[in-house]
Scaffold this active site. Structure first.
Site, PDB file in Angstrom:
ATOM      1  CE  LYS A  43      18.796  34.330 -42.197  1.00  0.00           C
ATOM      2  NZ  LYS A  43      18.718  34.952 -40.883  1.00  0.00           N
ATOM      3  N   GLY A  44      25.055  35.533 -44.989  1.00  0.00           N
ATOM      4  CA  GLY A  44      26.377  35.172 -45.499  1.00  0.00           C
ATOM      5  C   GLY A  44      27.436  36.162 -45.051  1.00  0.00           C
ATOM      6  CD  GLU A 143      19.501  35.927 -45.851  1.00  0.00           C
ATOM      7  OE1 GLU A 143      18.672  36.342 -45.043  1.00  0.00           O
ATOM      8  OE2 GLU A 143      20.658  36.385 -45.933  1.00  0.00           O
ATOM      9  CG  ASP A 249      19.543  43.488 -31.861  1.00  0.00           C
ATOM     10  OD1 ASP A 249      18.822  42.540 -32.210  1.00  0.00           O
ATOM     11  OD2 ASP A 249      20.000  44.328 -32.665  1.00  0.00           O
ATOM     12  CG  ASP A 255      23.864  35.295 -39.368  1.00  0.00           C
ATOM     13  OD1 ASP A 255      23.440  34.187 -39.748  1.00  0.00           O
ATOM     14  OD2 ASP A 255      23.280  36.361 -39.580  1.00  0.00           O
ATOM     15  CB  SER A 285      26.852  38.584 -31.169  1.00  0.00           C
ATOM     16  OG  SER A 285      25.692  37.773 -31.175  1.00  0.00           O
ATOM     17  CB  SER A 294      26.273  43.068 -32.109  1.00  0.00           C
ATOM     18  OG  SER A 294      26.006  41.888 -32.862  1.00  0.00           O
TER      19      SER A 294
HETATM   20  O1  RIB Z   1      20.590  36.568 -39.394  1.00  0.00           O
HETATM   21  C1  RIB Z   1      20.418  37.944 -39.392  1.00  0.00           C
HETATM   22  C2  RIB Z   1      20.393  38.448 -40.793  1.00  0.00           C
HETATM   23  O2  RIB Z   1      19.242  37.935 -41.435  1.00  0.00           O
HETATM   24  C3  RIB Z   1      20.286  39.943 -40.936  1.00  0.00           C
HETATM   25  O3  RIB Z   1      21.531  40.570 -41.027  1.00  0.00           O
HETATM   26  C4  RIB Z   1      19.421  40.126 -42.175  1.00  0.00           C
HETATM   27  O4  RIB Z   1      20.063  40.782 -43.211  1.00  0.00           O
HETATM   28  C5  RIB Z   1      18.982  38.727 -42.563  1.00  0.00           C
HETATM   29  O5  RIB Z   1      19.741  38.221 -43.575  1.00  0.00           O
END
Ligand code: RIB
Length: 328
Positions: A43-44, A143, A249, A255, A285, A294
């Protein structure tokens, strides 16, 4: 863009192992998947890439493992023009990985193994304090260890730096700590985890946002997927309609929203327009597979933005009935 902002992401970097499948195996069953993609994610890292593609100067504060994926992740940041001088390799630990399953409707299921992300400590954040002090905006997710998130939010508040928290993956949090963020941006599931109340409709989202504001949060944006986003603060609640697309997808769309929003806000865009832009950036995306790969470049985004009607919101910023998706 009025000015090029500097955004620092304190967060995760994973490698995404994405399998496309029409069905999921039952316990004990083996079935064939349709397709497989390997890509950079987390996510980061995804949010950093989105902000960078939208034109920001971006630095990443993160930890990767001492496996095949660690150096490759650092190279990916560098190749994308993201400053990785505060991305450290952690000996004896795997990099973060995410097995992802995408069904035929484009919906995803994600399993994250945090690996080195779980070693990013408050002292790492202190080690990056010079970098952080120069940021226009600090962006965080969940995360990495929660004490590192809280520490960074306190740092941001103490130094008057705008902080955006994406409370993902969803979990219950200490709202007093989270109230150090200028923006808290959950999706429906994350909003549910944060507030303890169900978020299935726009009305639920409004009630949830009110509860979170009453709990001390400054500004809440609930992202609603195909229903756009809801922004709530002391000045009221506003629904920002979505852009209708046929997703292939949806992985990483949240993100794309957060990273682009950080850039649009920090570059001087008015909030409602910044959210509408981020809605479009996230929608675009979903038209291609993968996470970072994407995300569209600024030129393509600006062309798409010029082709849509803005502003579409009802006057007064009230909470309207569910909006018809705007067409692109
Ligand atoms: O938000 C999508 C992301 O969540 C993915 O890239 C995966 O790695 C998880 O962190």
């Amino acid at each position: 863009m009025n000015r090029q902002p500097h955004i620092v992401v304190v967060g995760s970097a994973n490698v995404d192992l994405t399998t496309f499948t029409d069905h999921f195996p039952r316990p004990g069953e083996t079935i064939f998947g349709r397709e497989f993609h390997l890509g950079f994610g987390g996510k980061g890292a995804n949010q950093a890439v989105a902000a960078r593609l939208c034109g920001a100067r971006v630095s990443m504060v993160a930890r990767v493992g001492d496996d095949l994926f660690g150096p490759a992740t650092i190279e990916n940041f560098t190749a994308r023009g993201i400053d990785a001088s505060h991305v450290w390799i952690t000996p004896g630990v795997s990099s973060g990985v995410a097995p992802i399953f995408v069904d035929s409707s484009g919906q995803n299921r994600i399993l994250v193994v945090k690996g080195a992300n779980d070693r990013l400590s408050p002292s790492d954040v202190e080690g990056a304090s010079d970098l952080l002090r120069g940021a226009d905006c600090i962006v965080l997710q969940l995360e990495i260890p929660i004490e590192t998130v809280y520490h960074t939010l306190r740092f941001a508040r103490a130094h008057g730096i705008r902080a955006i928290l994406n409370p993902a993956p969803g979990q219950a949090l200490d709202l007093a700590e989270v109230s150090n963020a200028d923006y808290v941006i959950p999706n429906e599931t994350e909003a549910e985890a944060l507030s303890g109340m169900p978020v299935r409709t726009l009305d639920d989202a409004r009630n949830c946002a009110s509860k979170l504001l009453a709990g001390g949060l400054r500004r809440v944006i609930v992202t609603l997927g195909a229903n756009g986003a809801l922004c709530a603060g002391a000045d009221g609640v506003r629904h920002i309609p979505p852009f209708a697309v046929e997703p292939v997808d949806t992985t990483g769309a949240g993100d794309a929203f957060i990273g682009s929003l950080a850039c649009f806000l920090a570059s001087g865009c008015a909030e409602a327009e910044a959210i509408a832009r981020a809605n479009l950036y996230a929608a675009l995306s979903t038209l291609a597979v993968g996470t970072q790969k994407s995300f569209v470049a600024l030129e393509r985004f600006e062309a798409e933005w010029r082709a849509v009607t803005y502003p579409p919101s009802p006057p007064g910023g009230g909470f309207p009935a569910p909006a018809e998706p705007k067409s692109r």
